[in-house]
Design a protein around this motif. Structure first.
Motif, PDB file in Angstrom:
ATOM      1  N   VAL A  33       0.905  -1.283  -0.064  1.00 13.09           N
ATOM      2  CA  VAL A  33      -0.106  -0.145   0.094  1.00 13.09           C
ATOM      3  C   VAL A  33       0.967   1.176   0.036  1.00 13.09           C
ATOM      4  O   VAL A  33       2.041   1.193   0.406  1.00 13.09           O
ATOM      5  CB  VAL A  33      -0.904   0.064   1.329  1.00 13.09           C
ATOM      6  N   VAL A  34       0.340   2.396  -0.630  1.00 10.41           N
ATOM      7  CA  VAL A  34       1.057   3.495  -0.474  1.00 10.41           C
ATOM      8  C   VAL A  34      -0.024   4.584   0.380  1.00 10.41           C
ATOM      9  O   VAL A  34      -1.398   4.475  -0.128  1.00 10.41           O
ATOM     10  CB  VAL A  34       1.025   4.234  -1.819  1.00 10.41           C
ATOM     11  N   ILE A  35       0.231   5.005   1.139  1.00 12.04           N
ATOM     12  CA  ILE A  35      -0.740   5.893   2.416  1.00 12.04           C
ATOM     13  C   ILE A  35      -0.055   7.409   2.068  1.00 12.04           C
ATOM     14  O   ILE A  35       1.042   7.749   2.225  1.00 12.04           O
ATOM     15  CB  ILE A  35      -0.453   5.603   3.630  1.00 12.04           C
ATOM     16  N   ASP A  36      -1.246   8.039   1.490  1.00 16.45           N
ATOM     17  CA  ASP A  36      -0.931   9.571   1.152  1.00 16.45           C
ATOM     18  C   ASP A  36      -2.057  10.547   2.368  1.00 16.45           C
ATOM     19  O   ASP A  36      -3.027  10.154   2.236  1.00 16.45           O
ATOM     20  CB  ASP A  36      -1.061  10.178  -0.191  1.00 16.45           C
ATOM     21  N   GLY A  37      -1.084  11.469   2.908  1.00 16.25           N
ATOM     22  CA  GLY A  37      -2.227  12.335   3.419  1.00 16.25           C
ATOM     23  C   GLY A  37      -1.878  12.041   5.119  1.00 16.25           C
ATOM     24  O   GLY A  37      -2.554  12.585   6.011  1.00 16.25           O
ATOM     25  N   CYS A  38      -1.120  11.105   5.348  1.00 12.90           N
ATOM     26  CA  CYS A  38      -0.843  10.857   6.942  1.00 12.90           C
ATOM     27  C   CYS A  38      -0.235  11.972   7.460  1.00 12.90           C
ATOM     28  O   CYS A  38       0.805  12.587   7.025  1.00 12.90           O
ATOM     29  CB  CYS A  38      -0.026   9.597   7.202  1.00 12.90           C
ATOM     30  N   GLU A  41       6.507  -2.971  13.944  1.00  9.93           N
ATOM     31  CA  GLU A  41       5.933  -3.716  14.848  1.00  9.93           C
ATOM     32  C   GLU A  41       4.541  -3.725  14.959  1.00  9.93           C
ATOM     33  O   GLU A  41       3.690  -4.437  14.937  1.00  9.93           O
ATOM     34  CB  GLU A  41       6.750  -3.847  16.131  1.00  9.93           C
ATOM     35  N   GLU A  42       4.197  -2.221  15.045  1.00 18.18           N
ATOM     36  CA  GLU A  42       2.694  -1.955  15.318  1.00 18.18           C
ATOM     37  C   GLU A  42       1.734  -2.438  13.954  1.00 18.18           C
ATOM     38  O   GLU A  42       0.687  -2.869  14.248  1.00 18.18           O
ATOM     39  CB  GLU A  42       2.489  -0.446  15.609  1.00 18.18           C
ATOM     40  N   ILE A  43       2.485  -2.375  12.933  1.00 17.90           N
ATOM     41  CA  ILE A  43       1.556  -2.644  11.714  1.00 17.90           C
ATOM     42  C   ILE A  43       1.668  -4.129  11.684  1.00 17.90           C
ATOM     43  O   ILE A  43       0.363  -4.942  11.262  1.00 17.90           O
ATOM     44  CB  ILE A  43       2.462  -2.053  10.516  1.00 17.90           C
ATOM     45  N   GLN A  44       2.696  -4.546  12.079  1.00  9.30           N
ATOM     46  CA  GLN A  44       2.756  -6.316  12.065  1.00  9.30           C
ATOM     47  C   GLN A  44       1.750  -7.050  12.855  1.00  9.30           C
ATOM     48  O   GLN A  44       1.247  -7.821  12.469  1.00  9.30           O
ATOM     49  CB  GLN A  44       4.295  -6.720  12.394  1.00  9.30           C
ATOM     50  N   CYS A 101       6.204  -7.259   7.140  1.00  9.90           N
ATOM     51  CA  CYS A 101       5.918  -5.691   6.557  1.00  9.90           C
ATOM     52  C   CYS A 101       7.169  -4.978   6.409  1.00  9.90           C
ATOM     53  O   CYS A 101       7.975  -5.130   7.245  1.00  9.90           O
ATOM     54  CB  CYS A 101       4.728  -4.795   6.969  1.00  9.90           C
ATOM     55  N   GLU A 102       7.618  -4.269   5.195  1.00  8.53           N
ATOM     56  CA  GLU A 102       8.630  -3.465   5.204  1.00  8.53           C
ATOM     57  C   GLU A 102       8.182  -1.927   4.885  1.00  8.53           C
ATOM     58  O   GLU A 102       7.399  -1.941   3.738  1.00  8.53           O
ATOM     59  CB  GLU A 102       9.419  -4.066   3.971  1.00  8.53           C
ATOM     60  N   VAL A 159      -5.139  -3.648   5.762  1.00  7.79           N
ATOM     61  CA  VAL A 159      -4.788  -3.742   7.130  1.00  7.79           C
ATOM     62  C   VAL A 159      -3.569  -2.989   7.583  1.00  7.79           C
ATOM     63  O   VAL A 159      -3.839  -2.443   8.710  1.00  7.79           O
ATOM     64  CB  VAL A 159      -4.646  -5.141   7.490  1.00  7.79           C
ATOM     65  N   ALA A 160      -2.634  -2.875   6.813  1.00  8.57           N
ATOM     66  CA  ALA A 160      -1.522  -2.108   7.222  1.00  8.57           C
ATOM     67  C   ALA A 160      -1.902  -0.753   7.391  1.00  8.57           C
ATOM     68  O   ALA A 160      -1.389   0.064   8.330  1.00  8.57           O
ATOM     69  CB  ALA A 160      -0.328  -2.472   6.173  1.00  8.57           C
ATOM     70  N   ALA A 161      -2.560  -0.205   6.245  1.00  9.31           N
ATOM     71  CA  ALA A 161      -2.622   1.213   6.422  1.00  9.31           C
ATOM     72  C   ALA A 161      -3.899   1.571   7.612  1.00  9.31           C
ATOM     73  O   ALA A 161      -3.848   2.509   8.197  1.00  9.31           O
ATOM     74  CB  ALA A 161      -3.502   1.802   5.000  1.00  9.31           C
TER      75      ALA A 161
END
Length: 362
Positions: A24-29, A38-41, A64-65, A134-136
């Motif tokens: 995923v690419v997240i824009d606007g965070c 680790e939190e995303i994992q 995740c990377e 889910v990662a986002a």
């Protein structure tokens, strides 16, 4: 082209089930948010395959990377890209699907739309695409909790005709994660597990309902007319694979009541805050959050890819019988829980930023 979701907090997912990876690419965070892999994992581990005897046996670590947008443990305000590499692909399991269309799957419609498709695991139509969501969602959850104290908890409410008894106002994550089916009602959970195992052994699948509650939601999220909060929630969760129905608050059951029975009467609590004595509206009125718990339900159909023999046709129109191989969930509900939570978080986070930008400048 349908791969981007959100307005100010915007995500674009990429990748295919049996390609090099998904993400995923997240824009606007917003910048300066403390976040770690680790939190995303932790959220991805709840979604990953092979986590129990009632999910697909495909073994993926789903590590995740974070490739961009985070520096020294804090978001930069620039696009965040997250990659999860595919490890345990077995494209040979899909050789029958090169020509044969799986009933109730996306094979035929993808062919009709694009003129070709990735038949290995379903490509973009695979639930593996939801890794990016889910990662986002993990980042969106942290923003919501840190800024407004919002807590989002999903759980399996029903599988076929087996329904759990759950209080949305008090249910905890620990209760949800206490069993492999993610139903906080321990008695119903055991029955659900037995049902899924029996159906799996028959080479078949079952569906059900995921319920999700968002507690501590800021008042005022959502915009008339086309961007009502429940409309965006519906779009978000109905974009998930295998989703077939959406309810908020009383849902369809509310049609059986009169207006006097259904209306949520107002009162002022001891702190002087406007509240409602009931919550049949499900936390929104006029498309705007009212501060009560947002409660939604999402219906998921039985998994389309099953081992049982099914009549179908090939891409040249010839009748055939398909007995699918591969590794598939006999019931998508347990792994759908973090997916529903993620979509709710993404919608609420996006609307929080939009509300702040429009209504809190002066």
């Amino acid at each position: 082209m349908g791969n981007t979701f959100g307005d100010l907090f915007r995500i674009t997912t990429f990748g295919e089930s049996h390609g090099g990876g998904v993400g995923v690419v997240i824009d606007g965070c917003p910048p300066r948010l403390e976040i770690s892999a680790e939190e995303i994992q932790a959220e991805l581990d709840r979604r990953r395959p092979g986590q129990s005897k009632i999910t697909t046996p495909r073994k993926e670590s789903d590590r995740c990377e974070i490739l961009s947008g985070v520096f020294e443990g804090k978001t930069l305000g620039t696009p965040i890209s997250i990659l999860v590499r595919n490890e345990n692909t077995r494209p040979q399991d899909y050789s029958e699907m090169v020509t044969a269309y799986r009933p109730s799957h996306a094979d035929a419609t993808y062919d009709a739309k694009y003129g070709l498709r990735n038949y290995q695991g379903g490509g973009r139509s695979s639930a593996r695409e939801t890794i990016g969501r889910v990662a986002a969602g993990a980042i969106a959850k942290k923003i919501l909790h840190q800024v407004t104290g919002t807590e989002i908890i999903g759980y399996v409410k029903r599988i076929q005709d087996l329904e759990g008894s759950v209080d949305p106002s008090t249910v905890t994550l620990e209760q949800v994660e206490s069993n492999i089916v993610r139903c906080p009602d321990p008695i119903a959970a055991e029955q659900m597990i037995d049902r899924v195992e029996a159906i799996r052994d028959q080479g078949d699948s079952v569906g059900g309902v995921v319920e999700c509650v968002a507690r501590g939601v800021k008042v005022g999220l959502g915009s008339p007319v086309f961007d009502k909060l429940e409309a965006d929630l519906a779009k978000g969760v109905m974009s998930l694979p295998a989703s077939k129905g959406f309810e908020i608050g009383s849902g369809f059951a509310g049609t059986l009541l009169t207006g006097s029975e259904h209306n949520d009467e107002f009162y002022t609590d001891e702190a002087g805050i406007l509240r409602t004595r009931t919550n049949r509206s499900g936390g929104t009125q006029g498309g705007i959050s009212n501060g009560e718990n947002i409660i939604i339900r999402v219906a998921f159909k039985p998994t389309a890819t099953i081992r049982k023999a099914q009549n179908t046709v090939t891409n040249t129109g010839e009748a055939t019988v398909l007995e699918a191989r591969g590794r598939h969930d006999p019931c998508v509900l347990p792994r759908a829980v973090p997916m529903v939570e993620a979509m709710v978080a993404l919608v609420l986070c996006d609307h929080l930023l939009r509300h702040h930008g429009q209504c809190e400048l002066f």
